[in-house]
Design an enzyme around this catalytic site. Structure first.
Site, PDB file in Angstrom:
ATOM      1  N   ASN A 157      36.998  39.613 -29.194  1.00  0.00           N
ATOM      2  CA  ASN A 157      36.837  40.709 -28.246  1.00  0.00           C
ATOM      3  C   ASN A 157      37.375  40.304 -26.877  1.00  0.00           C
ATOM      4  O   ASN A 157      37.300  39.141 -26.476  1.00  0.00           O
ATOM      5  CB  ASN A 157      35.389  41.209 -28.179  1.00  0.00           C
ATOM      6  CG  ASN A 157      34.354  40.163 -27.852  1.00  0.00           C
ATOM      7  OD1 ASN A 157      34.432  39.021 -28.289  1.00  0.00           O
ATOM      8  ND2 ASN A 157      33.338  40.553 -27.099  1.00  0.00           N
ATOM      9  N   CYS A 198      37.594  45.549 -29.167  1.00  0.00           N
ATOM     10  CA  CYS A 198      36.779  44.780 -30.106  1.00  0.00           C
ATOM     11  C   CYS A 198      37.620  43.770 -30.885  1.00  0.00           C
ATOM     12  O   CYS A 198      38.821  43.970 -31.089  1.00  0.00           O
ATOM     13  CB  CYS A 198      36.101  45.719 -31.100  1.00  0.00           C
ATOM     14  SG  CYS A 198      34.946  46.884 -30.356  1.00  0.00           S
ATOM     15  N   GLU A 226      37.666  43.161 -34.040  1.00  0.00           N
ATOM     16  CA  GLU A 226      38.229  43.705 -35.270  1.00  0.00           C
ATOM     17  C   GLU A 226      39.561  44.406 -35.004  1.00  0.00           C
ATOM     18  O   GLU A 226      40.523  44.254 -35.756  1.00  0.00           O
ATOM     19  CB  GLU A 226      37.259  44.714 -35.909  1.00  0.00           C
ATOM     20  CG  GLU A 226      35.929  44.112 -36.312  1.00  0.00           C
ATOM     21  CD  GLU A 226      34.849  44.198 -35.237  1.00  0.00           C
ATOM     22  OE1 GLU A 226      33.663  44.333 -35.609  1.00  0.00           O
ATOM     23  OE2 GLU A 226      35.174  44.132 -34.025  1.00  0.00           O
ATOM     24  N   CYS A 245      35.698  50.707 -34.799  1.00  0.00           N
ATOM     25  CA  CYS A 245      36.367  49.705 -35.636  1.00  0.00           C
ATOM     26  C   CYS A 245      36.348  50.123 -37.103  1.00  0.00           C
ATOM     27  O   CYS A 245      37.324  49.913 -37.823  1.00  0.00           O
ATOM     28  CB  CYS A 245      35.720  48.339 -35.452  1.00  0.00           C
ATOM     29  SG  CYS A 245      36.113  47.613 -33.847  1.00  0.00           S
TER      30      CYS A 245
END
Length: 128
Positions: free
Chosen positions: A41, A52, A54, A88
Protein backbone atom coordinates in the site's frame (compact mmCIF):
# COMPACT_ATOMS: atom_id res chain seq x y z
CA UNK A 1 1.15 -23.05 6.78
CA UNK A 2 3.15 -20.27 5.12
CA UNK A 3 3.93 -20.80 1.48
CA UNK A 4 6.22 -18.88 -0.86
CA UNK A 5 3.45 -16.56 -2.09
CA UNK A 6 2.59 -15.46 1.45
CA UNK A 7 6.31 -15.02 2.18
CA UNK A 8 6.65 -12.69 -0.84
CA UNK A 9 3.68 -10.65 0.36
CA UNK A 10 5.18 -10.41 3.85
CA UNK A 11 8.51 -9.27 2.42
CA UNK A 12 6.97 -6.45 0.37
CA UNK A 13 4.74 -5.40 3.28
CA UNK A 14 7.92 -4.05 4.90
CA UNK A 15 8.16 -1.52 2.06
CA UNK A 16 4.64 -0.13 2.50
CA UNK A 17 4.27 3.64 2.73
CA UNK A 18 1.68 3.90 5.51
CA UNK A 19 2.54 6.97 7.62
CA UNK A 20 -1.11 7.92 8.21
CA UNK A 21 -2.86 4.64 9.00
CA UNK A 22 0.22 2.80 10.23
CA UNK A 23 -1.44 -0.24 8.61
CA UNK A 24 1.11 -1.76 6.22
CA UNK A 25 -0.20 -4.28 3.70
CA UNK A 26 1.66 -6.51 1.28
CA UNK A 27 0.28 -8.43 -1.68
CA UNK A 28 1.68 -11.04 -4.03
CA UNK A 29 -0.31 -12.23 -7.03
CA UNK A 30 0.56 -15.39 -8.97
CA UNK A 31 -0.04 -15.48 -12.72
CA UNK A 32 -1.09 -18.70 -14.44
CA UNK A 33 2.50 -19.23 -15.63
CA UNK A 34 3.77 -19.05 -12.02
CA UNK A 35 5.24 -15.56 -12.24
CA UNK A 36 4.69 -13.59 -9.04
CA UNK A 37 4.13 -9.84 -8.91
CA UNK A 38 4.13 -7.88 -5.64
CA UNK A 39 2.72 -4.65 -4.30
CA UNK A 40 2.38 -2.74 -1.05
CA UNK A 41 0.00 0.00 0.00
CA UNK A 42 1.07 3.55 -0.80
CA UNK A 43 -0.71 6.19 1.26
CA UNK A 44 -1.03 9.86 0.40
CA UNK A 45 -1.71 12.97 2.48
CA UNK A 46 -4.75 13.40 0.20
CA UNK A 47 -6.27 10.19 1.57
CA UNK A 48 -8.41 9.44 -1.48
CA UNK A 49 -5.25 9.03 -3.56
CA UNK A 50 -4.02 6.14 -1.43
CA UNK A 51 -3.66 2.88 -3.35
CA UNK A 52 -4.04 -0.56 -1.84
CA UNK A 53 -1.37 -3.25 -2.03
CA UNK A 54 -3.62 -5.53 -4.07
CA UNK A 55 -4.13 -2.91 -6.77
CA UNK A 56 -0.40 -2.12 -6.87
CA UNK A 57 0.30 -5.84 -7.39
CA UNK A 58 -2.34 -6.11 -10.13
CA UNK A 59 -0.89 -3.04 -11.84
CA UNK A 60 2.60 -4.52 -11.74
CA UNK A 61 1.25 -7.79 -13.15
CA UNK A 62 -0.59 -6.10 -15.99
CA UNK A 63 2.48 -3.97 -16.77
CA UNK A 64 4.44 -7.24 -16.85
CA UNK A 65 2.03 -8.75 -19.37
CA UNK A 66 -0.06 -10.99 -17.10
CA UNK A 67 -3.85 -11.09 -17.43
CA UNK A 68 -4.84 -14.39 -15.76
CA UNK A 69 -4.10 -15.31 -12.17
CA UNK A 70 -4.24 -18.32 -9.85
CA UNK A 71 -4.14 -16.68 -6.44
CA UNK A 72 -3.28 -13.62 -4.43
CA UNK A 73 -1.84 -13.43 -0.92
CA UNK A 74 -2.50 -10.34 1.19
CA UNK A 75 -0.61 -9.83 4.44
CA UNK A 76 -1.21 -7.53 7.39
CA UNK A 77 -0.11 -7.34 11.01
CA UNK A 78 -3.58 -8.00 12.47
CA UNK A 79 -5.42 -11.08 13.68
CA UNK A 80 -7.61 -12.38 12.34
CA UNK A 81 -6.44 -11.33 8.88
CA UNK A 82 -9.14 -9.67 6.81
CA UNK A 83 -10.04 -9.99 3.14
CA UNK A 84 -9.35 -7.31 0.52
CA UNK A 85 -11.53 -4.19 0.53
CA UNK A 86 -14.46 -3.89 -1.85
CA UNK A 87 -12.57 -1.80 -4.40
CA UNK A 88 -9.78 -4.38 -4.57
CA UNK A 89 -12.30 -7.21 -4.90
CA UNK A 90 -13.80 -5.44 -7.90
CA UNK A 91 -10.38 -4.88 -9.50
CA UNK A 92 -9.50 -8.55 -8.97
CA UNK A 93 -12.84 -9.62 -10.47
CA UNK A 94 -11.83 -7.95 -13.73
CA UNK A 95 -9.37 -10.82 -14.19
CA UNK A 96 -11.58 -13.74 -13.11
CA UNK A 97 -13.72 -14.82 -10.20
CA UNK A 98 -11.94 -18.17 -9.81
CA UNK A 99 -8.97 -16.50 -8.11
CA UNK A 100 -7.99 -17.89 -4.69
CA UNK A 101 -7.61 -15.15 -2.06
CA UNK A 102 -5.30 -15.79 0.89
CA UNK A 103 -5.27 -13.37 3.83
CA UNK A 104 -2.37 -13.89 6.24
CA UNK A 105 -1.73 -12.32 9.60
CA UNK A 106 1.19 -12.96 11.93
CA UNK A 107 -0.26 -16.24 13.20
CA UNK A 108 -3.06 -17.40 10.92
CA UNK A 109 -4.36 -17.54 7.37
CA UNK A 110 -7.81 -17.44 5.84
CA UNK A 111 -8.71 -18.50 2.29
CA UNK A 112 -11.63 -17.81 -0.03
CA UNK A 113 -12.55 -18.02 -3.67
CA UNK A 114 -12.99 -14.47 -4.97
CA UNK A 115 -16.51 -15.45 -6.07
CA UNK A 116 -17.41 -16.01 -2.39
CA UNK A 117 -16.11 -12.56 -1.46
CA UNK A 118 -17.87 -10.82 -4.35
CA UNK A 119 -21.09 -12.66 -5.24
CA UNK A 120 -23.01 -11.31 -8.23
CA UNK A 121 -19.93 -9.33 -9.26
CA UNK A 122 -20.13 -6.55 -11.81
CA UNK A 123 -18.14 -7.94 -14.73
CA UNK A 124 -17.80 -7.37 -18.47
CA UNK A 125 -20.89 -9.55 -18.91
CA UNK A 126 -22.81 -6.97 -16.84
CA UNK A 127 -22.24 -4.46 -19.63
CA UNK A 128 -24.46 -6.44 -22.00
Amino acid sequence: MTDALVARARDVMARAHAPYSRFPVGAAIEALDGTVFVGCNVENASYGLTICAERVAVGAAVAGGARRFRRIAVTTQVEPPGPPCGACRQVLAEFGLDLEVIAAGPQSERRWALQALLPDAFTRESLG
